[in-house]
Scaffold this active site. Structure first.
Site, PDB file in Angstrom:
ATOM      1  N   SER A 146       0.875  -1.189   0.000  1.00 28.64           N
ATOM      2  CA  SER A 146       0.000   0.000   0.000  1.00 28.64           C
ATOM      3  C   SER A 146       0.901   1.224   0.000  1.00 28.64           C
ATOM      4  O   SER A 146       2.086   1.146   0.352  1.00 28.64           O
ATOM      5  CB  SER A 146      -0.836  -0.002   1.281  1.00 28.64           C
ATOM      6  OG  SER A 146      -1.458   1.242   1.484  1.00 28.64           O
ATOM      7  N   TYR A 159      -1.841  -1.008  10.651  1.00 32.69           N
ATOM      8  CA  TYR A 159      -1.980  -1.265   9.210  1.00 32.69           C
ATOM      9  C   TYR A 159      -0.762  -0.711   8.453  1.00 32.69           C
ATOM     10  O   TYR A 159      -0.164  -1.408   7.648  1.00 32.69           O
ATOM     11  CB  TYR A 159      -3.270  -0.649   8.668  1.00 32.69           C
ATOM     12  CG  TYR A 159      -3.423  -0.867   7.176  1.00 32.69           C
ATOM     13  CD1 TYR A 159      -3.704  -2.137   6.666  1.00 32.69           C
ATOM     14  CD2 TYR A 159      -3.263   0.185   6.268  1.00 32.69           C
ATOM     15  CE1 TYR A 159      -3.816  -2.343   5.288  1.00 32.69           C
ATOM     16  CE2 TYR A 159      -3.380  -0.023   4.900  1.00 32.69           C
ATOM     17  CZ  TYR A 159      -3.660  -1.286   4.414  1.00 32.69           C
ATOM     18  OH  TYR A 159      -3.769  -1.495   3.054  1.00 32.69           O
TER      19      TYR A 159
HETATM   20  N1  NAP Z   1      -8.564  -0.484  -1.707  1.00 30.82           N
HETATM   21  C1  NAP Z   1      -7.615   0.311  -1.280  1.00 30.82           C
HETATM   22  O1  NAP Z   1      -7.809   1.543  -1.171  1.00 30.82           O
HETATM   23  C2  NAP Z   1      -6.247  -0.259  -0.968  1.00 30.82           C
HETATM   24  C3  NAP Z   1      -5.170   0.631  -0.880  1.00 30.82           C
HETATM   25  C4  NAP Z   1      -3.913   0.128  -0.603  1.00 30.82           C
HETATM   26  C5  NAP Z   1      -3.728  -1.230  -0.418  1.00 30.82           C
HETATM   27  N2  NAP Z   1      -4.784  -2.090  -0.510  1.00 30.82           N
HETATM   28  C6  NAP Z   1      -4.523  -3.510  -0.301  1.00 30.82           C
HETATM   29  O2  NAP Z   1      -5.034  -4.239  -1.400  1.00 30.82           O
HETATM   30  C7  NAP Z   1      -5.323  -5.579  -0.994  1.00 30.82           C
HETATM   31  C8  NAP Z   1      -6.679  -5.965  -1.521  1.00 30.82           C
HETATM   32  O3  NAP Z   1      -7.654  -5.157  -0.897  1.00 30.82           O
HETATM   33  P1  NAP Z   1      -8.979  -4.645  -1.641  1.00 30.82           P
HETATM   34  O4  NAP Z   1      -8.883  -3.187  -1.774  1.00 30.82           O
HETATM   35  O5  NAP Z   1      -9.270  -5.465  -2.831  1.00 30.82           O
HETATM   36  O6  NAP Z   1     -10.033  -4.937  -0.458  1.00 30.82           O
HETATM   37  P2  NAP Z   1     -11.329  -5.866  -0.377  1.00 30.82           P
HETATM   38  O7  NAP Z   1     -12.267  -5.535  -1.485  1.00 30.82           O
HETATM   39  O8  NAP Z   1     -11.802  -5.739   1.030  1.00 30.82           O
HETATM   40  O9  NAP Z   1     -10.762  -7.329  -0.633  1.00 30.82           O
HETATM   41  C9  NAP Z   1      -9.978  -8.003   0.325  1.00 30.82           C
HETATM   42  C10 NAP Z   1      -9.823  -9.440  -0.061  1.00 30.82           C
HETATM   43  O10 NAP Z   1      -9.127 -10.138   0.997  1.00 30.82           O
HETATM   44  C11 NAP Z   1      -9.913 -11.254   1.416  1.00 30.82           C
HETATM   45  N3  NAP Z   1      -9.748 -11.509   2.835  1.00 30.82           N
HETATM   46  C12 NAP Z   1     -10.008 -10.658   3.865  1.00 30.82           C
HETATM   47  N4  NAP Z   1      -9.808 -11.277   5.037  1.00 30.82           N
HETATM   48  C13 NAP Z   1      -9.412 -12.556   4.743  1.00 30.82           C
HETATM   49  C14 NAP Z   1      -9.063 -13.681   5.527  1.00 30.82           C
HETATM   50  N5  NAP Z   1      -9.073 -13.622   6.876  1.00 30.82           N
HETATM   51  N6  NAP Z   1      -8.703 -14.831   4.895  1.00 30.82           N
HETATM   52  C15 NAP Z   1      -8.696 -14.885   3.542  1.00 30.82           C
HETATM   53  N7  NAP Z   1      -9.009 -13.859   2.744  1.00 30.82           N
HETATM   54  C16 NAP Z   1      -9.368 -12.704   3.351  1.00 30.82           C
HETATM   55  C17 NAP Z   1     -11.359 -10.835   1.104  1.00 30.82           C
HETATM   56  O11 NAP Z   1     -12.191 -11.968   0.919  1.00 30.82           O
HETATM   57  P3  NAP Z   1     -13.177 -12.594   2.034  1.00 30.82           P
HETATM   58  O12 NAP Z   1     -13.789 -11.455   2.781  1.00 30.82           O
HETATM   59  O13 NAP Z   1     -14.118 -13.369   1.175  1.00 30.82           O
HETATM   60  O14 NAP Z   1     -12.304 -13.473   2.871  1.00 30.82           O
HETATM   61  C18 NAP Z   1     -11.165 -10.134  -0.231  1.00 30.82           C
HETATM   62  O15 NAP Z   1     -11.120 -11.077  -1.280  1.00 30.82           O
HETATM   63  C19 NAP Z   1      -5.188  -5.590   0.530  1.00 30.82           C
HETATM   64  O16 NAP Z   1      -3.958  -6.193   0.891  1.00 30.82           O
HETATM   65  C20 NAP Z   1      -5.199  -4.121   0.914  1.00 30.82           C
HETATM   66  O17 NAP Z   1      -4.475  -3.883   2.098  1.00 30.82           O
HETATM   67  C21 NAP Z   1      -6.038  -1.626  -0.786  1.00 30.82           C
END
Ligand code: NAP
Length: 270
Positions: A146, A159
């Site tokens: 991130s 985080y």
């Molecule tokens: N969106 C942003 O603004 C942003 C910015 C910087 C970095 N990121 C990073 O990008 C990555 C993806 O996030 P996203 O934005 O796509 O968020 P998201 O839509 O909330 O997706 C998160 C994914 O992780 C899975 N997950 C969560 N808890 C889990 C667990 N205990 N075991 C297995 N799987 C789990 C969720 O699936 P289930 O709930 O079905 O388990 C989902 O598929 C993350 O590492 C996040 O830190 C996001």
């Protein structure tokens, strides 16, 4: 969709592939012919993604419903993948969550949960698949960090620290893999459209109210292109590039104030 695609005959394990950036990362890999191994907790959502991507891109897609936040979750996932007769050529450690708020008085569960998922499971899975990649001189690991990785994060301290770990760990492995043919990239998205911010509770912060929010597909495409090119660190968005270049030249106390400011509720003057 022919055998000439770069991923033909190979498989990619994508964690957090039930929604958000992980779905689009899986799509990038499927377009290039990789068979998919999709993991997250939500089985129905994973099945829908698997069905859509295998039909659209002519690849196989297997689904594993697993809680990677549980200790040993990565090992159990790897055992299930192996028992299904699948191998992992490319590992995408994307699953993650964040929790915003002041550290004092916060619930310890989510704080440790971020470390368990964003750090521990990522290390566990990488540790399992890394030796085989090195032995074969091919394959790769894409770790999703991130923009938070580049600065300390008052009001979202754990985080930010967890993502700093992911960045540091990824860069170290990139160096360890130098000359082997194994690729390592660390993707550092800024604000991206997904469920992440809702789950993190960052919607009412200044950052949540003002950040330029990218669509998840361009973020995933940049990450996947980075992995293909063995690009050590991939930043998405021009503003984020500028921030990453600027931060090392600022006094740390100024950086801390700036991050505290953007993580504060938009409605207060603090
Ligand atoms: N969106 C942003 O603004 C942003 C910015 C910087 C970095 N990121 C990073 O990008 C990555 C993806 O996030 P996203 O934005 O796509 O968020 P998201 O839509 O909330 O997706 C998160 C994914 O992780 C899975 N997950 C969560 N808890 C889990 C667990 N205990 N075991 C297995 N799987 C789990 C969720 O699936 P289930 O709930 O079905 O388990 C989902 O598929 C993350 O590492 C996040 O830190 C996001």
């Amino acid at each position: 969709m022919g055998p000439g695609r770069p991923g033909a005959g190979q498989s990619a394990l994508v964690t957090g592939a039930s929604m958000g950036i992980g779905v689009d990362l899986a799509e990038c890999l499927a377009r290039d012919g990789y068979d998919l191994i999709l993991a997250a907790r939500s089985e129905a959502a994973l099945n829908a993604v698997a069905g859509r991507l295998s039909a659209a891109h002519g690849v196989k897609a297997a689904v594993f419903a697993v809680d990677l936040g549980e200790h040993g979750g990565g090992t159990r996932l790897a055992q299930a993948v192996s028992a299904a007769g699948l191998k992992v050529d490319v590992l995408v450690n994307n699953a993650g969550f964040g929790k915003a708020g002041v550290f004092a008085g916060s619930e310890i569960g989510p704080q440790l949960g971020m470390i368990d998922l964003d750090v521990r499971a990522l290390v566990e899975l990488t540790h399992i698949y890394w030796p085989e990649m090195l032995a074969q001189n091919r394959g790769g690991v894409l770790n999703v960090a991130s923009m938070a990785a580049f600065v300390p994060g008052p009001l979202m301290a754990v985080y930010y620290a967890s993502k700093a770990f992911v960045l540091s760990f990824s860069e170290a492995l990139w160096e360890e893999a130098r000359g082997t043919g194994v690729h390592v990239s660390c993707l550092g998205p800024g604000a991206t459209k997904s469920k992440f911010r809702e789950r993190a509770g960052t919607g009412s912060t200044r950052l949540g109210q003002t950040a330029v929010v990218m669509e998840s597909m361009p973020v995933a495409e940049a990450g996947y292109a980075g992995l293909r090119n063995n690009q050590r660190v991939v930043i998405t968005g021009k503003g984020n590039h500028r921030t990453v270049r600027m931060v090392p030249f600022l006094p740390r106390t100024v950086v801390l104030k700036m991050v505290r400011n953007i993580q504060s509720p938009a409605s207060t003057g603090k």
